[in-house]
Design a protein around this motif. Structure first.
Motif, short mmCIF file in Angstrom:
data_model
loop_
_atom_site.label_atom_id
_atom_site.label_comp_id
_atom_site.label_asym_id
_atom_site.label_seq_id
_atom_site.Cartn_x
_atom_site.Cartn_y
_atom_site.Cartn_z
N ILE A 1 35.46 35.13 41.83
CA ILE A 1 35.28 34.07 42.83
C ILE A 1 34.24 33.06 42.35
O ILE A 1 34.49 31.85 42.31
N VAL B 1 38.75 27.74 46.69
CA VAL B 1 38.28 29.10 46.39
C VAL B 1 37.23 29.53 47.41
O VAL B 1 37.27 30.66 47.93
N VAL C 1 40.30 31.41 49.28
CA VAL C 1 40.50 32.61 48.47
C VAL C 1 39.47 33.69 48.82
O VAL C 1 39.82 34.85 49.06
N ASN D 1 45.77 28.11 44.08
CA ASN D 1 45.12 29.22 43.38
C ASN D 1 45.89 30.52 43.58
O ASN D 1 45.30 31.60 43.64
N GLU E 1 45.53 33.20 40.67
CA GLU E 1 44.22 33.85 40.68
C GLU E 1 44.10 34.79 41.88
O GLU E 1 43.49 35.87 41.78
N LEU E 2 44.66 34.41 43.02
CA LEU E 2 44.61 35.26 44.20
C LEU E 2 45.40 36.55 43.97
O LEU E 2 44.97 37.63 44.39
#
Length: 565
Positions: free
Chosen positions: A305, A495, A499, A282, A285-286
């Motif tokens: 999130i 996630v 994350v 991810n 997205e991070l």
């Protein structure tokens, strides 16, 4: 018991029925289950591992094969050819001229891979038990051989044996000391120079001709959005156009990061490769979330999130089941691995939602909410480390796919240096596009008439994980439902455990407004419903396209609710 040649012919027929262009180890094992008799086969069947059950496992995990159809002139994979050689060596060590099908199955379970490993795990069959049952009938390895039974004169004459009055050194075999059977207790790796010469048309493995690499794809047109978004943002163009181009530019760059990570993992081995995939799964997205935190868009980050988890569990899993059900009446997958992944995800989501639940039951100050969220983030990060230890070390067979398939998929791939270079360039590109995207979010939301919560809940997760989502849907369409589940559930778990804690812990250094894990009631309800719905679907090991359609419908309902926020 049919001879080994008949078993190979049956394996070729099974491979053809499954649409595979060569005979693999799973086809040899399936042919043995179909034709074998005796104590070994009876024990395996008594555990529930029948030919029909194993055929479903092979069909659900089949990615597809190309090459010459199996037949008299060849068509066995490299691993299957090695197993056949081990069966021959075992028969030779036991003093038999021809190997039996049991010799073959003992070679297959010595180091099980892929569908065979999943089948043995699902039915709780230990290879050591099969090795014990596969010993010679009546042979006791712990003491010398018993004396030969007395025969009538007529029987001795038929066997051309000497009479008792004419003893010879070979009339009765001498007692032998106990010895280990290397083909049963410790099957060695055969060295290439010591292998017997392969007879053409029998055991010579024929590898499928690799497909030429695709030089161009229509998806490459998305790379044009990268310079277009940069130029338009420098010249002060329309915020809506800049927003749209930045969203399109992130898609190929995120896919490039995933591809580079896969090629690096192919060079580093299964454990380190699995760690890299878990870390960079991810990454895009991070990066977007970190850039948004620097801009002070905390609500957008918190919505991203929950939106990422909802998108994986409802939209992507639902579309994958629909795609897989287009060709099949029902879908089956590894129930044990799916159950463990779902339980781990449920516990992770419960911990992630605890600050919001505590806030509703016992209102506290904002500072205490942030402190509680940081404590939960540390606990989730530790749990994530334990999950990596569980998946990559102690219970690796339940989560890892066939290593030979991964090596075959990356044959002729990128070197380590090229993979690192492309990964670095793609990461920088995603960071630049994230800056452009975040910079125009506020005017874009006003122009579109939507809230930041809707963008974070729906749009941002789809952009950051589009490449991984497409992989899950394509894999399910090809029949690999296990891979689709692994992507959907595994990405959601990452996630929740990785994350979210990282964003909570780095927020104080990136913005003057720390980030807590107190989500809105809609997000809390959505996560709870998504976990329960996906759990009911995956825990029984079977599904169909209609269950996938219901997951997509639930995601659409949550998206419609977020639209009006």
């Amino acid at each position: 018991m049919p001879p080994l040649d008949d078993l190979r012919a049956a394996a070729a027929a099974e491979a053809a029925s499954l649409g595979t262009g060569f005979v693999g180890t799973e086809h040899l094992f399936l042919a043995w289950l179909t034709t074998a008799t005796g104590p070994l086969a009876e024990f395996v069947n008594s555990t529930g591992l029948t030919a029909e059950a194993f055929r479903e496992i092979v069909a659900s995990g089949k990615v597809g094969g190309r090459g010459a159809p199996p037949g008299a002139e060849g068509g066995v994979s490299t691993r299957a050819g090695k197993v056949l050689l081990l069966a021959v060596e075992r028969a030779t060590a036991a003093g038999r001229e021809e190997p039996t099908p049991d010799d073959l199955v003992l070679a297959l379970v010595a180091e099980p891979h892929g569908a065979i490993a999943r089948a043995l795990t699902n039915h709780r069959i230990k290879p050591s038990k099969l090795k014990t049952l596969g010993r010679e009938p009546g042979a006791d390895r712990s003491r010398p051989n018993p004396p030969a039974p007395k025969l009538e004169p007529e029987a001795r004459a038929r066997r051309q044996e000497p009479t008792p009055s004419e003893p010879t050194p070979t009339a009765r075999p001498a007692a032998r000391s106990p010895r280990r059977d290397p083909e049963i207790d410790d099957i060695p790796e055969p060295r290439a120079p010591e292998r017997p010469k392969l007879t053409p048309g029998k055991l010579e493995p024929i590898r499928p001709a690799p497909e030429p690499p695709r030089r161009w794809s229509p998806w490459m047109l998305l790379y044009l959005a990268v310079p277009a978004s940069i130029v338009l943002s420098r010249q002060g163009g329309s915020e809506l156009w800049i927003f749209a181009l930045a969203c399109l530019a992130v898609l190929p760059l995120a896919a490039l990061m995933g591809t580079a990570t896969e090629h690096l993992a192919a060079h580093t081995g299964p454990t380190l490769g699995g760690l890299m995939n878990a870390t960079f799964g991810n990454a895009a997205e991070l990066i977007i979330a970190v850039v948004a935190l620097r801009a002070g868009l905390v609500d957008l980050v918190k919505a991203s999130i929950t939106g990422s988890i909802l998108g994986n569990l409802l939209l992507i899993l639902g579309l994958a089941l629909v795609a897989g059900g287009l060709r099949r009446e029902s879908l089956s997958f590894n129930r044990t691995a799916a159950g463990m992944g779902t339980v781990m995800l449920t516990l992770a989501i419960a911990a992630l939602l605890m600050p919001a639940i505590f806030h509703s039951a016992h209102p506290i100050s904002i500072g205490d909410e942030v402190t509680l969220s940081e404590v939960v983030a540390v606990i989730l990060a530790v749990t994530y480390s334990l999950s990596l230890l569980f998946a990559l070390r102690t219970h690796r067979p339940l989560f890892m796919r066939d290593a030979s398939d991964r090596r075959a998929a990356t044959t002729g791939g990128w070197s380590i240096g090229k993979s690192f270079l492309i990964l670095a360039v793609a990461t920088v590109g995603v960071a630049i596009e994230s800056e452009i995207l975040v910079g125009v979010i506020e005017p874009a939301t006003r122009a579109l008439g939507v809230s930041e919560v809707f963008l974070g809940l729906i749009l941002i997760p789809i952009i950051g994980n589009a490449a991984e989502h497409s992989t899950a849907i394509v894999a399910a369409f090809k029949g690999d439902t296990d891979l689709a589940l692994q992507i959907a559930v595994g990405s959601s778990t990452q996630v929740a455990l990785f994350v979210a804690p990282v964003l909570v812990l780095v927020a104080p250094w990136l913005t003057h407004t720390p980030m807590s894990l107190v989500f809105t009631p809609l997000e809390v309800a959505g996560l709870a419903v998504a976990v329960v719905a996906s759990g009911f679907i995956t825990l029984d090991g079977e599904s169909n396209w209609f269950e996938g359609a219901q997951l997509v419908a639930l995601y659409a309902i949550l998206g419609a609710a977020a639209w009006f926020i």
